[in-house]
Motif scaffolding. Structure first.
Motif, short mmCIF file in Angstrom:
data_model
loop_
_atom_site.label_atom_id
_atom_site.label_comp_id
_atom_site.label_asym_id
_atom_site.label_seq_id
_atom_site.Cartn_x
_atom_site.Cartn_y
_atom_site.Cartn_z
N SER A 229 65.99 -9.19 -20.14
CA SER A 229 64.95 -9.30 -21.17
C SER A 229 65.53 -9.52 -22.57
O SER A 229 64.88 -10.12 -23.43
N LEU A 232 65.37 -13.13 -23.70
CA LEU A 232 64.09 -13.84 -23.81
C LEU A 232 63.84 -14.34 -25.24
O LEU A 232 62.98 -15.20 -25.44
N ARG A 240 66.69 -18.85 -22.73
CA ARG A 240 65.44 -18.08 -22.61
C ARG A 240 64.82 -18.28 -21.23
O ARG A 240 64.37 -17.34 -20.58
N ALA A 244 64.12 -15.66 -18.13
CA ALA A 244 62.76 -15.44 -17.62
C ALA A 244 62.69 -15.55 -16.11
O ALA A 244 61.76 -15.01 -15.49
N LEU A 249 61.99 -9.47 -13.94
CA LEU A 249 61.00 -9.75 -14.98
C LEU A 249 59.75 -10.44 -14.42
O LEU A 249 58.99 -11.05 -15.16
N ASN A 252 56.76 -9.37 -16.24
CA ASN A 252 56.93 -9.32 -17.69
C ASN A 252 56.14 -10.46 -18.34
O ASN A 252 56.41 -11.63 -18.08
N GLU A 254 56.10 -11.56 -21.38
CA GLU A 254 56.90 -12.41 -22.26
C GLU A 254 57.71 -13.41 -21.44
O GLU A 254 57.85 -14.57 -21.83
N ALA A 255 58.21 -12.98 -20.30
CA ALA A 255 58.95 -13.90 -19.43
C ALA A 255 58.03 -15.01 -18.94
O ALA A 255 58.43 -16.18 -18.89
N THR A 256 56.80 -14.67 -18.59
CA THR A 256 55.84 -15.69 -18.16
C THR A 256 55.56 -16.67 -19.29
O THR A 256 55.49 -17.89 -19.08
N VAL A 258 57.55 -17.48 -21.68
CA VAL A 258 58.74 -18.33 -21.83
C VAL A 258 58.75 -19.44 -20.79
O VAL A 258 59.10 -20.59 -21.09
N LEU A 259 58.36 -19.13 -19.56
CA LEU A 259 58.31 -20.15 -18.52
C LEU A 259 57.30 -21.24 -18.88
O LEU A 259 57.57 -22.44 -18.69
#
Length: 391
Positions: A229, A232, A240, A244, A249, A252, A254-256, A258-259
């Motif tokens: 994380s 990210l 990033r 992700a 994650l 997560n 925030e990871a989604t 980023v994707l």
């Protein structure tokens, strides 16, 4: 646990099995990895994947083969170029590390030690019986339930060998060659995940010089179950995105995000790396969109429609399954046994229109995308989809 040439000489190859039956040919074929002749070397490299890891399947002979290969990493000759490297002078060592990585990934079933032991339970007499049947070319032997237990025993044995494999790879994590460092990181991560081992990439991280190397390290940390994380918010969008992708994650938000962000320009994502990390397999965008779809639910289909439109716009008949299949599955998610509604929703129509808008998707018939459409209860041809969408 022996490695290298000792394994080649002490294994009873005639009493173990690979993809084509008895592995008595293994000593001669594997010793070709020591040869200077390019043709012999090529055949031996092919043999690793055709006989010992055929389409990702493990066999009893895979275990001594992996230990043999691990012992070759320290030999001076493993630093020479190999004939399958294409235009680049990729050393044989890199190919051997790739085989170790691929084998470890195939063996990483996620089962507990206790569950593995139960699945591999087989009496010595039963093991001898099924091995004898295979050696005798009994056509029914490959359908024996006992053979499945033998395969699970391979996983048990490879998990037990993980510390030895890790020790063989470890010195290459800080070697001077950047490509080898990356290949070693990928192999070390897969081996650590298989054996539940600690993964120390600090030395490789200190030596990382490029985006390619940094990405491999972040991906490896994620593959081994680590928390990525902190990356990210990295300044580099490729780093990033690699962070992700970490399984840890998967929930997560925030990871989604980023994707989703990484697929603002899928073409650009495909150009991120000079040497693409092994974790991606094919185009970078394929892994990004597949992971995004796996983490989403049917209620996210409308939110992810812009991503689907971008993927559909650059797709073709040959890539539509990987480009569009995952999110299409999300949009048409339904309970088992249910068909597609007589009247598709507005969101579902929008997903289909994105496919219709690209002539390239329909410029040829490629089975895997047609199969995906059929599995969703959708027409397999453009006219049928157009009729379903309506004006």
């Amino acid at each position: 646990m022996q490695t290298g040439l000792d394994v080649l000489h002490t294994t009873d190859w005639d009493r173990t099995l690979h993809a084509y039956g008895a592995s008595g040919d293994a000593p001669g074929r594997l010793s070709g990895l020591l040869a200077d002749d390019p043709d012999t070397l090529t055949r031996s490299l092919d043999y690793l994947y055709s006989a010992m890891l055929h389409q990702g399947t493990l066999y009893p002979a895979t275990v001594p083969t992996v230990l043999f290969v691990a012992g070759l990493l320290e030999r001076p000759g493993a630093g020479r170029p190999h004939p399958d490297a294409g235009a680049g002078p990729e050393p044989l060592r890199a190919a051997l590390l790739g085989f170790l990585r691929d084998t470890a990934e195939s063996a990483d079933t996620g089962e507990s030690d206790a569950a593995l032991a139960e699945r591999a339970r087989l009496s010595p007499a039963e093991r001898d019986r099924v091995v004898e049947a295979v050696l005798a070319d009994d056509e029914d032997a490959w359908e024996e339930p006992a053979l499945e237990a033998l395969t699970w025993q391979v996983v048990v044995d490879l998990r037990a060998a993980a510390p030895v494999l890790r020790d063989a790879v470890q010195p290459l994590l800080t070697c001077q060659d950047a490509l080898l460092r990356s290949r070693a990181v990928e192999a070390a991560a897969a081996i650590a995940a298989l054996g539940g081992l600690d993964l120390d990439l600090s030395g490789a991280a200190d030596m990382a010089e490029t985006r390619d190397e940094a990405a491999v390290i972040v991906l490896a940390k994620g593959e081994a179950g680590g928390d990525t994380s902190e990356f990210l918010t990295h300044t580099d969008p490729a780093i990033r995105a690699c962070a992700a992708l970490a399984p840890a994650l998967s929930t997560n938000t925030e990871a989604t995000r980023v994707l989703v962000e990484s697929l603002d320009d899928p073409w650009e994502a495909d150009r991120w790396f000079g040497t693409r990390p092994a974790a991606f397999g094919g185009h970078v965008r394929f892994t990004l969109v597949r992971t995004l779809a796996e983490r989403a639910g049917p209620g996210d289909a409308e939110r992810l429609l812009p991503v689907h439109r971008r993927m559909a716009a650059l797709s073709s008949a040959y890539t539509a399954e990987a480009d569009c299949g995952p999110l299409l599955e999300l949009a048409f998610a339904r309970a088992p046994g249910d068909g597609v509604p007589d009247e598709p929703t507005a969101v579902q129509r929008a997903y289909l229109r994105a496919l219709l808008d690209n002539d390239e998707i329909w410029s040829g018939t490629v089975a895997n995308f047609s199969v995906r459409l059929k599995s969703l209860g959708l027409p397999m041809d453009r006219e049928g989809v157009r009729e379903l969408v309506g004006p």
